[in-house]
Design an enzyme around this catalytic site. Structure first.
Site, PDB file in Angstrom:
ATOM      1  N   ALA A   1       0.922  -0.936   0.019  1.00  0.00           N
ATOM      2  CA  ALA A   1      -0.050   0.121  -0.050  1.00  0.00           C
ATOM      3  C   ALA A   1       0.990   1.418  -0.165  1.00  0.00           C
ATOM      4  CB  ALA A   1      -0.735  -0.050   1.394  1.00  0.00           C
ATOM      5  N   LYS A   2       0.041   2.376  -0.185  1.00  0.00           N
ATOM      6  CA  LYS A   2       0.827   3.695  -0.229  1.00  0.00           C
ATOM      7  C   LYS A   2       1.957   4.002   0.835  1.00  0.00           C
ATOM      8  CE  LYS A   2       0.389   6.470  -3.672  1.00  0.00           C
ATOM      9  NZ  LYS A   2       1.528   5.766  -4.266  1.00  0.00           N
TER      10      LYS A   2
END
Ligand code: GLU
Length: 487
Positions: A255-256
């Site tokens: 994820a980010k």
């Protein structure tokens, strides 16, 4: 199996292209190309609320950058279009009509409040059966039509069998079996008239004559729904392969917060497309569990779904950096010059007055080739090419064991030698300067040290003879003269 291999990549345009998604596209493409089949891009934009403007363009740009090409798609058209699901609503409605007519689907008017109550109740009961309870399943079509005529809105649900199991085959996971009582009567047409993913993807995969569906593992649990839809519509299903997840090194879904996750961010970080393609393919696929470096031609030659792993893949930026360095070192100067100049054009470095052209890139490649892991690494090694006046403190010119006068003599002699040197290339520069140090009775290191500061301003620079060749006679002599003036 269908005669022709036809594989589709079916992104939803909901944001920046995540590398997990792109990895699916790569597997689709490699599989199609390996088998001499068709690679098709279809945009799954039926979720109106999650649609993001520009997402399709970013997706296509990412794929193009990686070197993927497609035979049919939103931008190139094809015989099975349109390739946007939002333009294919007639097909989904027709399938829904067929399912309603055959008793395989029904209208449902349950309110969102009732459904949420139902969910709560099921959670409280701890039941393994979740989802819709079938309240509207006994409504007759006539009743449903009159409720619709009186202004009620609802959805259309598929009638799943209550008993038995749906058994399918997955190229990676083998035989997979799902108890039917655990899958509810799912929505196929939403209240806004748009299809759900389940209906739209089945209808399109059939109409587009897709032979192999390769998609993320999270869709495996939807397989019984899809297989039941195929059965009810009396269509042959394609082959399925569900790809392993891409995790971060902490083994949570990438994820980010783990850093870059979009391919275009990696492009900006200076990755070569060939390295990115190589690395992403190894996230879940391997030839022999040891070979790591592949060109795209080699990937096409060797790729098979049978060699895709069942276990999750781990994305490791260190490994990607290493692999990028290998691809850079394996690149020919010509290819690297192309990559560098287009990179500099797109992402001008802080060092530049204006982005240098391809000739410049080609000229400096011998100076940076062995020292780069990413394309970003090149410009900071070369600041002296972009300075009007080379930046340094003049006392740095005076090397250990030398004085001002000696330094002046050495720089003058070098300047004279370089002024008349012919040809002005790395070898002759070296062959002139080394003996010159001897003649002047200084160490080679002292002569080159003074020259290095004069021409680059750096104590540690790229290889000095190559650097002087790349700077050229005029620039080099000018910098040395300037150094003498500064002493
Ligand atoms: N639109 C789906 C997604 O982006 C595609 C899944 C599939 O390939 O069937 O996840």
């Amino acid at each position: 199996m269908a005669d022709r291999v036809r594989v589709r990549f079916a992104p939803s345009p909901t944001g920046e292209p995540h590398i997990g998604n792109i990895r699916s596209a790569i597997f689709d493409w490699l599989f199609a190309r390996h088998n001499g089949g068709d690679f098709i891009i279809r945009i799954e934009d039926t979720d109106q609320a999650r649609k993001v403007d520009g997402a399709v363009e970013l997706m296509l740009e990412s794929l193009k950058w990686l070197g993927l090409d497609w035979d049919e798609g939103p931008d190139v058209g094809g015989d099975y279009g349109p390739y946007y699901q939002s333009e294919r609503l007639v097909h989904y409605r027709e399938a829904a009509r067929t399912l309603l007519a055959g008793g395989n689907a029904y209208h449902c008017f349950c309110s969102p409040e009732r459904l949420s109550e139902l969910r709560k109740q099921q959670q409280q009961d701890g039941s393994d059966v979740t989802g819709y309870d079938g309240k509207c399943s006994s409504l007759s079509e006539g009743e449903a039509q009159s409720r619709i005529a009186s202004g009620e809105t609802g959805v259309i649900r598929f009638r799943m069998p209550d008993e038995g199991a749906t058994v399918g085959h997955d190229t990676i996971h083998g035989t997979v079996s799902f108890e039917n009582r655990l899958t509810d009567d799912f929505v196929i047409i939403k209240s806004d008239g748009f299809p759900t993913y389940h209906l739209a993807s089945v209808v399109d995969d059939h109409l587009m004559e897709i032979s192999h569906v390769t998609r993320a593992i999270e869709w495996l649990s939807s397989l019984p729904r899809h297989l039941q839809l195929y059965k009810a519509l009396d269509w042959d299903p394609p082959e399925f392969a569900h790809l392993p997840l891409v995790l971060a090194t902490d083994r949570t879904k990438l994820a980010k917060r783990h850093g870059a996750t979009s391919v275009l961010e990696f492009r900006e970080m200076g990755m070569l497309p060939s390295a990115m393609l190589n690395y992403l393919t190894l996230l879940g696929w391997s030839l022999d569990d040891k070979t790591e470096i592949f060109s795209s031609e080699e990937l096409i030659e060797h790729f098979s779904l049978e060699r895709v792993s069942k276990s999750d893949a781990v994305f490791d930026i260190e490994k990607l950096n290493w692999m990028n360095g290998v691809h850079i070192r394996d690149s020919s100067p010509d290819d690297l010059a192309n990559a560098l100049s287009s990179y500099w054009n797109q992402y001008p470095a802080a060092e530049f007055l204006s982005p240098p052209d391809r000739d410049f890139a080609l000229k400096v490649i011998p100076l940076v080739h062995a020292r780069m892991k990413t394309l970003t690494d090149a410009a900071p090694l070369l600041p002296f090419f972009f300075q009007d006046k080379i930046e340094y403190d003049s006392e740095q010119l005076v090397q250990k064991g030398m004085d001002l006068d000696g330094t002046r003599v050495v720089l003058n002699a070098a300047s004279e030698g370089l002024t008349t040197l012919d040809p002005f290339d790395t070898d002759s520069i070296e062959n002139m300067l080394r003996p010159l140090a001897k003649d002047l009775d200084v160490k080679v290191g002292q002569l080159l040290g003074a020259l290095r500061i004069a021409t680059t301003g750096l104590k540690v620079s790229p290889p000095i003879f190559e650097t002087i060749e790349a700077l050229g006679r005029e620039q080099t002599v000018k910098s040395i003269q300037d150094a003498i003036d500064r002493l």
